[in-house]
Design an enzyme around this catalytic site. Structure first.
Site, PDB file in Angstrom:
ATOM      1  N   ASP A 197       0.848  -1.179  -0.152  1.00  0.00           N
ATOM      2  CA  ASP A 197       0.124  -0.132   0.043  1.00  0.00           C
ATOM      3  C   ASP A 197       0.777   1.197   0.026  1.00  0.00           C
ATOM      4  O   ASP A 197       0.411   2.280  -0.021  1.00  0.00           O
ATOM      5  CB  ASP A 197      -1.096   0.038   1.164  1.00  0.00           C
ATOM      6  CG  ASP A 197      -0.251  -0.148   2.419  1.00  0.00           C
ATOM      7  OD1 ASP A 197       0.742  -0.184   2.806  1.00  0.00           O
ATOM      8  OD2 ASP A 197      -1.133   0.132   3.457  1.00  0.00           O
ATOM      9  N   SER A 198       2.196   0.981  -0.019  1.00  0.00           N
ATOM     10  CA  SER A 198       3.056   2.177  -0.547  1.00  0.00           C
ATOM     11  C   SER A 198       2.727   2.756  -1.648  1.00  0.00           C
ATOM     12  O   SER A 198       3.380   3.798  -1.960  1.00  0.00           O
ATOM     13  CB  SER A 198       4.524   1.740  -0.291  1.00  0.00           C
ATOM     14  OG  SER A 198       4.899   0.469  -1.084  1.00  0.00           O
ATOM     15  N   ASP A 230      -1.005  -6.128  -0.109  1.00  0.00           N
ATOM     16  CA  ASP A 230      -1.618  -5.360   1.020  1.00  0.00           C
ATOM     17  C   ASP A 230      -2.847  -5.258   1.351  1.00  0.00           C
ATOM     18  O   ASP A 230      -3.453  -4.734   0.053  1.00  0.00           O
ATOM     19  CB  ASP A 230      -0.716  -4.179   1.222  1.00  0.00           C
ATOM     20  CG  ASP A 230       0.265  -3.745   2.297  1.00  0.00           C
ATOM     21  OD1 ASP A 230       0.188  -4.547   3.234  1.00  0.00           O
ATOM     22  OD2 ASP A 230       1.262  -3.179   1.923  1.00  0.00           O
ATOM     23  N   LYS A 236      -1.268  -9.416   2.865  1.00  0.00           N
ATOM     24  CA  LYS A 236      -0.554  -8.597   4.212  1.00  0.00           C
ATOM     25  C   LYS A 236      -1.438  -7.687   4.932  1.00  0.00           C
ATOM     26  O   LYS A 236      -2.166  -7.014   4.443  1.00  0.00           O
ATOM     27  CB  LYS A 236       0.991  -7.962   3.709  1.00  0.00           C
ATOM     28  CG  LYS A 236       1.465  -7.491   4.685  1.00  0.00           C
ATOM     29  CD  LYS A 236       3.164  -6.978   4.476  1.00  0.00           C
ATOM     30  CE  LYS A 236       3.247  -5.447   3.748  1.00  0.00           C
ATOM     31  NZ  LYS A 236       2.623  -4.528   4.651  1.00  0.00           N
ATOM     32  N   GLU A 238      -0.958  -5.247   8.541  1.00  0.00           N
ATOM     33  CA  GLU A 238      -0.491  -4.648   9.657  1.00  0.00           C
ATOM     34  C   GLU A 238      -1.014  -4.966  11.013  1.00  0.00           C
ATOM     35  O   GLU A 238      -2.244  -4.811  10.988  1.00  0.00           O
ATOM     36  CB  GLU A 238      -0.439  -3.038   9.275  1.00  0.00           C
ATOM     37  CG  GLU A 238       0.490  -2.826   8.053  1.00  0.00           C
ATOM     38  CD  GLU A 238       0.596  -1.420   7.778  1.00  0.00           C
ATOM     39  OE1 GLU A 238       0.265  -0.575   8.916  1.00  0.00           O
ATOM     40  OE2 GLU A 238       1.218  -0.911   6.955  1.00  0.00           O
ATOM     41  N   GLU A 243       9.605  -3.989  10.260  1.00  0.00           N
ATOM     42  CA  GLU A 243       9.807  -2.746   9.655  1.00  0.00           C
ATOM     43  C   GLU A 243      10.472  -1.519  10.631  1.00  0.00           C
ATOM     44  O   GLU A 243       9.577  -1.268  11.907  1.00  0.00           O
ATOM     45  CB  GLU A 243       8.671  -1.954   9.067  1.00  0.00           C
ATOM     46  CG  GLU A 243       9.090  -0.580   8.340  1.00  0.00           C
ATOM     47  CD  GLU A 243       7.914   0.100   7.348  1.00  0.00           C
ATOM     48  OE1 GLU A 243       6.973  -0.706   7.036  1.00  0.00           O
ATOM     49  OE2 GLU A 243       8.050   1.147   6.840  1.00  0.00           O
TER      50      GLU A 243
END
Ligand code: KIV
Length: 266
Positions: A47-48, A86, A116, A118, A183
């Site tokens: 999602d970057s 993501d 993915k 978070e 991260e």
């Protein structure tokens, strides 16, 4: 051998045998194909996307539809790498049922092999539900950019709370995640997590004792030259090369040097 698709069991084996896992992000089919040709093990449609593709300052606004659009074009022609996508902010946080529905849609419609998410302990039951349904989950701990407004900045995470990050890592391992991105955490903490849990750790700004490494592709290619955190090693200067090419093209068109006779038809 390079065309044999990578699977979650390869990641397990790589951790066991001490073979570092290579991972980079992609958002389109051109770079996905190049990464695949290079023999990368894991491609993440991160999602970057919001930062490097949409010009946003956080990942928070990116939508599930936007992630799915990019994930599908990334996964379309990848033959070797394992492609994960993501789950964007608010697509999995409300409850495990919604999360499962969204994860299922992402996998069915994009051709990606994993999602993915978070977070750690608060989403343990969500990770378990998704994995138990048959969808591999890549977890993400440490600096989790979807929570940036709670952290108040993009600083190093985990300096004062080593044990809680280790507990989070154990929780996501118990929930069945196949690997975890770590991260921006201290390298000794990343090393401790890596030796404590049985699933692979993939670091970004987490030192070289992780089981693998990931970077955001436009950052390591120098496409975003203003962004210079110390964990990004610059492998190319594509922004400079592209700018040179664009300027030369403009000059050639303006001077009628382009197109030449050879570049035209009779
Ligand atoms: O969104 C992303 O690209 C990521 C990587 C930084 C791991 O989560």
């Amino acid at each position: 051998m390079k065309d044999k698709p990578v699977t979650v069991t390869d990641f397990k084996r790589m951790k066991r045998d001490g073979i570092p896992i290579t991972a980079l992000t992609a958002y389109d089919s051109i770079f996905a194909a190049l990464l695949d040709q290079a023999g990368i093990d894991l491609i993440l449609v991160g999602d970057s996307l919001a930062n490097v593709f949409q010009g946003r300052t956080t990942t928070i606004p990116v939508t599930i539809e936007e992630m799915m659009y990019h994930a599908e074009i990334v996964a379309r022609n990848v033959k070797h790498a394992f492609v994960a996508v993501d789950m964007p902010f608010m697509s999995f946080q409300i409850n495990p049922e919604d999360a499962l529905k969204n994860a299922g849609n992402m996998i069915k419609k994009t051709g990606c092999k994993a999602v993915k998410l978070e977070g750690g302990i608060p989403i343990k039951s969500t990770i378990k539900k998704i994995v138990d349904t048959g969808i591999p989950v890549l977890a993400h701990l440490g600096l989790t950019p979807q929570s940036i407004h709670v952290f108040g900045g993009y600083g190093v995470r985990g300096r004062d709370n080593h044990q809680s990050l280790i507990d989070e890592a154990k929780a996501i391992e118990e929930a069945g995640a196949f690997a975890v991105v770590l991260e921006k955490i201290p390298r000794n903490l990343a090393a401790e997590i890596t030796s404590t849990i049985s699933i692979p750790t993939i670091g970004i700004g987490a030192g070289n004792k992780c089981d693998g490494q990931i970077l955001v592709t436009p950052d390591m290619l120098g496409l975003n030259p203003e962004f210079n955190p110390k964990f990004v090693r610059r492998y190319a200067d594509l922004a400079e090369r592209a700018l040179e090419g664009f300027k030369l093209y403009c000059a050639n068109v303006r001077s009628r040097n382009f197109p030449s006779e050879d570049e035209s038809y009779e």
